[in-house]
Design an enzyme around this catalytic site. Structure first.
Site, PDB file in Angstrom:
ATOM      1  N   ASP A 291       0.861  -1.184   0.000  1.00 35.97           N
ATOM      2  CA  ASP A 291       0.000   0.000   0.000  1.00 35.97           C
ATOM      3  C   ASP A 291       0.900   1.238   0.000  1.00 35.97           C
ATOM      4  O   ASP A 291       2.121   1.159   0.191  1.00 35.97           O
ATOM      5  CB  ASP A 291      -0.981  -0.018   1.191  1.00 35.97           C
TER       6      ASP A 291
HETATM    7  C1  BGC Z   1      -5.042   3.257   0.290  1.00 35.69           C
HETATM    8  C2  BGC Z   1      -5.283   2.203  -0.757  1.00 35.69           C
HETATM    9  C3  BGC Z   1      -5.233   2.813  -2.140  1.00 35.69           C
HETATM   10  C4  BGC Z   1      -3.916   3.517  -2.314  1.00 35.69           C
HETATM   11  C5  BGC Z   1      -3.725   4.105  -3.696  1.00 35.69           C
HETATM   12  C6  BGC Z   1      -3.827   4.133  -0.011  1.00 35.69           C
HETATM   13  O1  BGC Z   1      -3.800   5.243   0.801  1.00 35.69           O
HETATM   14  O2  BGC Z   1      -4.884   2.645   1.548  1.00 35.69           O
HETATM   15  O3  BGC Z   1      -6.507   1.573  -0.538  1.00 35.69           O
HETATM   16  O4  BGC Z   1      -5.405   1.814  -3.096  1.00 35.69           O
HETATM   17  O5  BGC Z   1      -3.817   4.548  -1.352  1.00 35.69           O
HETATM   18  O6  BGC Z   1      -4.534   5.178  -3.921  1.00 35.69           O
END
Ligand code: BGC
Length: 769
Positions: A291
């Site tokens: 993530d």
């Molecule tokens: C989130 C994810 C997301 C990623 C990309 C992160 O802050 O936890 O769910 O896919 O950002 O945008």
């Protein structure tokens, strides 16, 4: 497709003996032969790659925040970026792909990803709303349209579905998931993966699904985002892991790793999770993605002393792609040089990234989803690119009627209707969290939906009534990244007085109240579950007018609605219903559509009652309403149980459910048994409802939940019509994980319960032999 680039790719690969032109026309099916071709293709490509180029493939860069565009183009041309996310227009991604396939040495295509969670340009209801439809066709339609729209905008991958089981509404990301129940979320997980990926993930209108957040993110302590998760293995296997596994079994090409720790070890450094469970036990063959910035966060988690150690832990644990994180790019070269990370470890990650690109059809055609510039839409945001009819139909199915005293609803299209509330006119809030490329300007508010519906048959009068929040700190927080909430600077009482005056002119009040979308989002955990701000005073004042009061709720999580339930004549839960939300809400309010949604999460009576999930264990001292007294498991200050149970939702008609008929008293091993009820529409209008089947294993080697959903069927019945609904149970439905994590059914008594919510059920018993 850009022919020059394809030519370049073929030429660059022509020196590889195992590769021929036909190797680049990637077959779809995952047969042995195609797998062999894929592996040969990738092995040959990898033989040509330098260590730097390999590490480059492991970097997933955020377009918006990580580096300026000229730098990105340079890095891609140097073979130092594998994919990007957050750029969502063909003309933006085309130069990036050109830099890869025309300028980089090996011409390895890029891939483009984005958070397409509940729609892309057309926004469908938030996931918690979609789950409330209990309608797998509607959910599939939302996923398929999302894939079509996203792929037409050059996207190859979505960071979805989000299948974190969440039983704590304080968690803001509850809005992004499909609720509290393992069975329902698992069913949806499969539907979503299939919808995104289509029959063939390499098709131009398919996008690869990256299921998230692996694992257990929805169980963060206290519902506080990014917090710790500590959980017994049986609970993990029984309740929290199945939806991810279903996605993997359905062929999800990617898995995004959670930001939280799992029993002390951050998921991003968790070899047990990523290797033993995901790869070995479940046989996952796709790509894992950290993530946002999660590798670096291993330092804050306190398991890495610096970025170098963080990168080392992540790659060794099995994190293939590093998202928005300098860790891999900066640290892996040195780690390999010093012998702390082996080339084999790098190779195994690179293989998965290239494998995903292969599966997405990008080696066969890097411009598969980018297309020719000549065919770019003149206006990316044009109306004709939206799927309004489908969005409206899906949205209507997600609305849950919570109360309808004396048939307050449906409303008549006549007289004067007072529409009150700042949310009634907020286009942005209709879209909900993670609304991808949805444009607020294109969404239909509740006010506009009502106006469209009544035309000149009725008069609408409007007053704002209250800000969603008057707290400067909260508003500043919500407006921190983007402008999310508008605040009317007038004194709260002035706005309430104005609303009351407006309401007094009307025959009925429709008050649209709840949260702004930013309140149910990532990093938006709440310590109260009340309708925020002065909206509660507003409701009280509206009630005091004596006019029939309809509350239209907008929120991304279960709220505490005890007072509102007492004050309102009718309450309709509308979540954040998407681009066509206002029209869908109007359809239901005026009875042009009979509501059939059922809650996918229990609504508590108070925040102190959490967690309130229905599938709890019985305990040694269960609370019983017939035997009130001390020393049972409950809170003595309030009524036991949720305000609205899981599976609950009313209709404009009534249904009767008969007693259960079982096909036998015993189920033999490997045998089957049928449980049936007759459901009758006893009311005056046609309507749909969801018949839900729950099971309880009465005595087992470990304590089992008081009930667990095991099947359901949505049925549509004309007035007076009845239908026999039969569920076939097999031994598989009775299985659970015992403390040694053996998955098996144990003999003995099972209770089967069937009803229209998780509390109002009929009951029968059978034995597993
Ligand atoms: C989130 C994810 C997301 C990623 C990309 C992160 O802050 O936890 O769910 O896919 O950002 O945008």
């Amino acid at each position: 497709m850009n022919k020059l680039c394809l030519l370049g790719l073929l030429v660059s690969l022509a020196s590889q003996p195992a590769l021929s032109a036909s190797d680049t026309s990637v077959p779809a099916a995952n047969s042995q032969a195609t797998l062999h071709a894929k592996n040969a293709f990738i092995s040959n490509l990898m033989k040509q790659m330098t260590l730097d180029e390999k590490i480059g493939q492991l970097r997933l860069i955020s377009i918006s925040s990580e580096m300026p565009q000229p730098m990105i183009l340079k890095e891609i041309a140097a073979g130092r970026i594998g994919g990007t996310f957050n750029s969502i227009v063909r003309s933006e991604n085309r130069p990036l792909q050109e830099a890869a396939v025309a300028k980089s040495r090996l011409k390895i295509p890029m891939f483009f990803a984005y958070d397409v969670v509940h729609g892309h340009r057309t926004i469908f209801p938030i996931s918690l709303g979609l789950a409330a439809s209990w309608d797998m066709d509607a959910i599939a339609l939302s996923g398929r349209i999302s894939a079509q729209e996203a792929s037409a905008d050059s996207l190859d991958m979505t960071f979805a579905p989000m299948v974190d089981i969440s039983r704590d509404p304080r968690w803001g990301r509850t809005s992004e998931g499909f609720g509290e129940d393992t069975y329902l979320v698992s069913r949806i997980s499969k539907v979503m993966v299939n919808a995104f990926q289509g029959k063939d993930v390499s098709a131009p209108d398919s996008i690869m699904a990256s299921v998230k957040h692996f694992a257990l993110y929805g169980a963060v302590e206290g519902g506080r985002d990014y917090n710790t998760v500590d959980m017994s293995p049986t609970r993990m296997y029984q309740d929290y892991l199945p939806p991810y596994r279903t996605a993997v079994d359905a062929g999800a090409g990617g898995v995004m790793i959670a930001l939280n720790s799992v029993n002390g070890v951050p998921a991003t450094a968790n070899t047990w999770l990523l290797h033993d469970v995901l790869r070995k036990e479940w046989g996952f063959k796709g790509v894992t993605i950290s993530d946002h910035g999660a590798i670096k966060e291993l330092i804050d988690h306190g398991v890495a002393k610096d970025l170098r150690q963080a990168a080392k832990l992540a790659i060794k644990a099995g994190v293939d792609l590093s998202m928005n994180d300098k860790a891999y790019g900066e640290e892996l070269p040195g780690l390999v040089k010093d012998g702390e990370v082996s080339v084999k470890e790098i190779d195994s990650a690179v293989r998965e990234v290239l494998g995903a690109k292969y599966d997405m059809g990008l080696f066969a055609n890097p411009y598969l989803r980018i297309g020719d510039a000549a065919q770019d839409p003149v206006d990316t945001y044009s109306e004709d690119r939206l799927h309004r009819v489908e969005a409206r139909d899906v949205a209507r199915k997600t609305l849950v009627l919570l109360k309808n005293k004396d048939e307050t609803l449906p409303l008549k299209k006549q007289g004067t209707i007072a529409v009150i509330g700042s949310l009634a006119k907020s286009q942005l809030d209709m879209l909900g969290s993670w609304s991808a490329a949805g444009r607020p300007k294109q969404s239909v508010t509740v006010y506009d939906g009502l106006a469209n519906a009544v035309g000149d048959k009725a008069k609408l009068v409007y007053a704002r009534g209250a800000n969603v929040s008057d707290n400067d700190h909260i508003n500043e927080y919500l407006n921190f990244i983007e402008h999310e909430v508008d605040v009317d600077p007038r004194p709260a009482q002035e706005m309430i007085d104005e609303a009351v005056k407006t309401a007094e002119q009307a025959d009925v009040i429709v008050a649209v109240v709840g949260e702004s979308r930013g309140m149910s989002h990532e990093a938006a955990s709440r310590s109260s579950l009340n309708i925020p701000g002065k909206q509660r005073d507003l409701i009280k004042a509206l009630k005091a007018t004596g006019k029939p009061l309809v509350l239209v709720l907008m929120n991304g999580r279960p709220l505490v609605l005890v007072d509102e339930l007492a004050q309102a004549d009718a309450m309709l839960e509308t979540w954040f219903p998407g681009t066509e939300g206002g029209n869908a809400v109007a359809d239901v309010l005026f009875g042009d559509y009979n509501p059939s949604g059922k809650l996918a999460m229990s609504f508590p009576r108070s925040i102190g009652q959490l967690p309130t999930y229905y599938a709890h264990l019985n305990t040694g001292r269960p609370y019983s309403p017939d035997k009130v007294g001390n020393y049972t498991s409950h809170y003595f200050e309030e009524t036991n149980g949720p305000l609205f149970p899981f599976g609950y939702g009313l209709s404009y008609t009534q249904f009767d459910v008969s007693d259960i008929t079982l096909s036998a008293k015993d189920m033999p091993r490997n045998g089957k048994l049928t449980a049936s009820v007759t459901v009758k529409n006893t009311g005056k209008v046609a309507g749909a409802t969801v018949v839900q089947l729950y099971l309880r294993d009465v005595t087992a080697s470990i304590s089992r939940p008081v009930k667990e959903l095991k099947n359901f069927e949505k049925v549509m019945l004309q007035p007076g019509e009845e239908k026999v609904v039969s569920f076939t149970l097999s031994e598989d439905d009775l299985k659970f994980y015992n403390p040694s994590l053996k998955y098996a059914a144990e003999p003995g008594e099972f209770k089967v319960m069937i009803g229209l919510d998780s509390e109002a059920v009929k009951q029968a018993s059978f034995n597993l032999l």
